[in-house]
Scaffold this motif. Structure first.
Motif, PDB file in Angstrom:
ATOM      1  N   ILE A 206       0.846  -1.187   0.000  1.00  0.00           N
ATOM      2  CA  ILE A 206       0.000   0.000   0.000  1.00  0.00           C
ATOM      3  C   ILE A 206       0.886   1.243   0.000  1.00  0.00           C
ATOM      4  O   ILE A 206       1.834   1.339   0.788  1.00  0.00           O
ATOM      5  CB  ILE A 206      -0.920   0.038   1.241  1.00  0.00           C
ATOM      6  N   ASN A 207       0.585   2.197  -0.884  1.00  0.00           N
ATOM      7  CA  ASN A 207       1.312   3.462  -0.929  1.00  0.00           C
ATOM      8  C   ASN A 207       0.312   4.613  -0.883  1.00  0.00           C
ATOM      9  O   ASN A 207      -0.579   4.704  -1.740  1.00  0.00           O
ATOM     10  CB  ASN A 207       2.144   3.560  -2.212  1.00  0.00           C
ATOM     11  N   LEU A 208       0.469   5.475   0.104  1.00  0.00           N
ATOM     12  CA  LEU A 208      -0.339   6.679   0.230  1.00  0.00           C
ATOM     13  C   LEU A 208       0.605   7.868   0.252  1.00  0.00           C
ATOM     14  O   LEU A 208       1.514   7.932   1.088  1.00  0.00           O
ATOM     15  CB  LEU A 208      -1.176   6.644   1.510  1.00  0.00           C
ATOM     16  N   LYS A 209       0.395   8.827  -0.650  1.00  0.00           N
ATOM     17  CA  LYS A 209       1.345   9.935  -0.749  1.00  0.00           C
ATOM     18  C   LYS A 209       0.620  11.221  -1.125  1.00  0.00           C
ATOM     19  O   LYS A 209      -0.219  11.240  -2.030  1.00  0.00           O
ATOM     20  CB  LYS A 209       2.416   9.623  -1.798  1.00  0.00           C
ATOM     21  N   GLY A 210       1.002  12.294  -0.405  1.00  0.00           N
ATOM     22  CA  GLY A 210       0.490  13.611  -0.748  1.00  0.00           C
ATOM     23  C   GLY A 210      -1.003  13.751  -0.604  1.00  0.00           C
ATOM     24  O   GLY A 210      -1.676  14.281  -1.486  1.00  0.00           O
ATOM     25  N   ILE A 211      -1.553  13.280   0.534  1.00  0.00           N
ATOM     26  CA  ILE A 211      -2.995  13.320   0.772  1.00  0.00           C
ATOM     27  C   ILE A 211      -3.250  13.891   2.163  1.00  0.00           C
ATOM     28  O   ILE A 211      -2.506  13.607   3.107  1.00  0.00           O
ATOM     29  CB  ILE A 211      -3.628  11.920   0.696  1.00  0.00           C
ATOM     30  N   SER A 212      -4.306  14.670   2.294  1.00  0.00           N
ATOM     31  CA  SER A 212      -4.770  15.133   3.599  1.00  0.00           C
ATOM     32  C   SER A 212      -6.088  14.443   3.918  1.00  0.00           C
ATOM     33  O   SER A 212      -7.066  14.598   3.192  1.00  0.00           O
ATOM     34  CB  SER A 212      -4.958  16.650   3.595  1.00  0.00           C
ATOM     35  N   PHE A 213      -6.095  13.641   4.995  1.00  0.00           N
ATOM     36  CA  PHE A 213      -7.314  12.994   5.470  1.00  0.00           C
ATOM     37  C   PHE A 213      -7.868  13.817   6.629  1.00  0.00           C
ATOM     38  O   PHE A 213      -7.134  14.115   7.586  1.00  0.00           O
ATOM     39  CB  PHE A 213      -7.027  11.576   5.957  1.00  0.00           C
ATOM     40  N   THR A 214      -9.157  14.147   6.587  1.00  0.00           N
ATOM     41  CA  THR A 214      -9.687  15.001   7.638  1.00  0.00           C
ATOM     42  C   THR A 214     -11.172  14.741   7.874  1.00  0.00           C
ATOM     43  O   THR A 214     -11.879  14.217   7.016  1.00  0.00           O
ATOM     44  CB  THR A 214      -9.471  16.485   7.285  1.00  0.00           C
ATOM     45  N   HIS A 215     -11.614  15.091   9.083  1.00  0.00           N
ATOM     46  CA  HIS A 215     -13.028  15.196   9.419  1.00  0.00           C
ATOM     47  C   HIS A 215     -13.390  16.674   9.510  1.00  0.00           C
ATOM     48  O   HIS A 215     -12.512  17.513   9.767  1.00  0.00           O
ATOM     49  CB  HIS A 215     -13.321  14.543  10.771  1.00  0.00           C
ATOM     50  N   PRO A 216     -14.657  17.031   9.355  1.00  0.00           N
ATOM     51  CA  PRO A 216     -15.032  18.442   9.483  1.00  0.00           C
ATOM     52  C   PRO A 216     -14.850  18.986  10.891  1.00  0.00           C
ATOM     53  O   PRO A 216     -14.689  20.192  11.084  1.00  0.00           O
ATOM     54  CB  PRO A 216     -16.507  18.457   9.064  1.00  0.00           C
ATOM     55  N   LYS A 217     -14.871  18.089  11.891  1.00  0.00           N
ATOM     56  CA  LYS A 217     -14.590  18.450  13.274  1.00  0.00           C
ATOM     57  C   LYS A 217     -14.098  17.199  13.982  1.00  0.00           C
ATOM     58  O   LYS A 217     -14.161  16.095  13.425  1.00  0.00           O
ATOM     59  CB  LYS A 217     -15.826  19.030  13.956  1.00  0.00           C
ATOM     60  N   PRO A 218     -13.582  17.312  15.216  1.00  0.00           N
ATOM     61  CA  PRO A 218     -13.003  16.138  15.887  1.00  0.00           C
ATOM     62  C   PRO A 218     -14.028  15.024  16.115  1.00  0.00           C
ATOM     63  O   PRO A 218     -15.100  15.251  16.674  1.00  0.00           O
ATOM     64  CB  PRO A 218     -12.511  16.707  17.218  1.00  0.00           C
ATOM     65  N   TYR A 219     -13.682  13.802  15.639  1.00  0.00           N
ATOM     66  CA  TYR A 219     -14.503  12.618  15.840  1.00  0.00           C
ATOM     67  C   TYR A 219     -13.664  11.516  16.473  1.00  0.00           C
ATOM     68  O   TYR A 219     -12.456  11.441  16.273  1.00  0.00           O
ATOM     69  CB  TYR A 219     -15.056  12.092  14.500  1.00  0.00           C
TER      70      TYR A 219
END
Length: 466
Positions: A226-239
């Motif tokens: 698995i390769n993950l690069k140059g990505i921002s993972f986010t929620h709209p607020k803390p979960y």
């Protein structure tokens, strides 16, 4: 040959060639990706064989649009299902409402390095990406295993092959902590199979008394990267979620990735082999009531390396643990920033190991404002050349395990703060400690706690730092 017969044969040959050409064109057409703007539900786990997967597809080919306000879940999922490499648009925000999943080797990356990364916005209280590798074989170990052996003998090797992972799990407790779910075991790579003998990439770290009073289960998993690069993972607020979950992957590479607002765990590595994580940024927004709050948790993995990463608003930057031991992990050149004293749930630390961890190294890291810079439970843990600053109780809090080395670390006050002691020994630690060349602003109390339980203490006079 008569002229009429010759014409008939030529006509027949022409028809056959035309049919072959038509079938070839149809095959090529069906192999191409097609846009699906209908946003219908799709099968998350495809049956494609890996050599049939496409490469360099975009979610836009399947109906996604990272520059509007509509859901992109199905477009992203179809791109993953049908591809070995998914390319996201720089600056796009892809909105999803359920986890993206994969069960085959996959690369997901933003298109141009150095430009604004693509954002995957998980609007619901669940993970953003899950890699789930199902076992190809579940069997039992049938012969006694001695420490340092390089192979195990199992009932069945059906479905196993060289390069697969094999996970061993005993029904016996891990040595230094008797919580019921912490078991002996470990994760290895298969290097050869001969009859019922499965050869491993490393010597076994412990012995197993098979056939007497111990049972060991062996599960094999296909080799998927698995390769993950140059990505921002986010929620709209803390979960309260685990944002990225990898399970039984090989040689995963995660770089230039950001995780925001995932209060339980940013990246959860569940028994992964030789994962490399570098240049990631975690801001989990944990609170005093957050029980875990780990930036990265290596859970029973082997050979995880974490470098040049930053952890903010976490309860612990990196944690090594597992229901079977996490081994051979390394954290270097990374920084963890905690809250003010009392702002996090108990047990918070910049980095740490939590019982089932063995042969772990922390080197050249910086920690600020945790109750302790390092919390250690485990065997053969080395902490060297790390810098601790800000408000804190201890540089090292030590409980359960054996063979801990503390070398050339420093605590430096930034606003006239002081530690209670550099090292605190809990009642549960009965092993050895080597502490050499550590500095702590001339605090008169270097080590405190239950020293009577120590099996061996090697203590070099501390130096001072101005």
């Amino acid at each position: 040959m008569k002229k009429g017969n010759r014409k008939k044969k030529m006509l027949t040959l022409t028809i056959i060639i035309s049919l072959i050409t038509l079938l070839w064109i149809l095959h090529r057409f069906l192999s191409l990706p097609h846009s699906d703007s209908s946003n219908k539900s799709t099968q998350q786990f495809p049956q494609n064989h890996s050599d049939e997967l496409l490469s360099n597809v975009t979610p836009e080919q399947y109906g996604a649009d990272g520059f509007d306000h509509n859901l992109d879940t199905n477009g992203l999922q179809e791109a993953i299902n049908n591809s070995s490499k998914v390319i996201l648009k720089n600056g796009a925000t892809y909105i999803i409402d359920k986890p993206l999943t994969s069960n085959h080797s996959i690369t997901i990356t933003s298109e141009d390095e150095g430009k604004s990364p693509a954002v995957i916005l998980q609007k619901n209280k669940t993970s953003a990406f899950i890699f789930e590798n199902k076992p190809v074989n579940t069997t039992n170990v049938v012969e006694r295993i001695s420490k340092n052996d390089r192979y195990v003998v199992v009932e069945s090797t059906t479905g196993m092959k060289k390069g697969d992972l094999i996970h061993l799990k005993s029904d016996k407790l891990w040595y230094w902590d008797n919580r019921s779910y912490l078991k002996k075991g470990g994760l290895y790579k298969i290097t050869m199979i001969k009859d019922h003998q499965v050869y491993l990439d490393r010597e076994l770290s412990e012995s197993y008394t098979i056939g007497r009073d111990e049972k060991v289960t062996a599960k094999a998993y296909a080799n998927h990267e698995i390769n993950l690069k140059g990505i921002s993972f986010t929620h709209p607020k803390p979960y309260d979620t685990k944002m990225v979950i990898l399970q039984f992957s090989s040689n995963a590479n995660i770089s230039d990735v950001t995780v925001n607002n995932s209060k339980i765990t940013g990246i959860f590595l569940n028994k992964t082999f030789h994962s490399t994580i570098h240049d990631v940024y975690m801001n989990l927004s944990v609170t005093k009531n957050t029980g875990l709050g780990y930036g990265i948790q290596d859970y029973g993995g082997s050979g995880t390396i974490i470098q040049n990463s930053i952890f903010k608003n976490v309860r612990r930057g990196v944690d090594f643990s597992g229901d079977t031991p996490s081994r051979y992990g390394i954290v270097t050149d990374s920084k963890a920033y905690g809250a003010k004293m009392g702002g996090l749930a108990p047990g918070n630390s910049g980095f740490g190991t939590h019982s089932t961890a063995e042969t772990i190294l922390f080197e050249n890291n910086a920690v600020e404002n945790f109750d302790q810079a390092f919390l250690v439970r485990g065997n053969d843990i080395t902490i060297k050349n790390n810098l601790h600053s800000g408000k804190s109780n201890y540089f090292l809090s030590l409980g359960y395990g054996n063979h801990v080395t503390l070398k050339n670390n420093a605590y430096k006050s930034t606003n006239n703060e002081s530690l209670r002691s550099f090292v605190f020994i809990k009642d549960t630690y009965f092993g050895s400690l080597v502490a050499q060349g550590n500095t702590d602003n001339d605090n008169p109390t270097f080590i405190d706690g239950n020293l009577k339980h120590l099996e061996k203490l090697t203590l070099q006079k501390k130096l001072s730092i101005n």
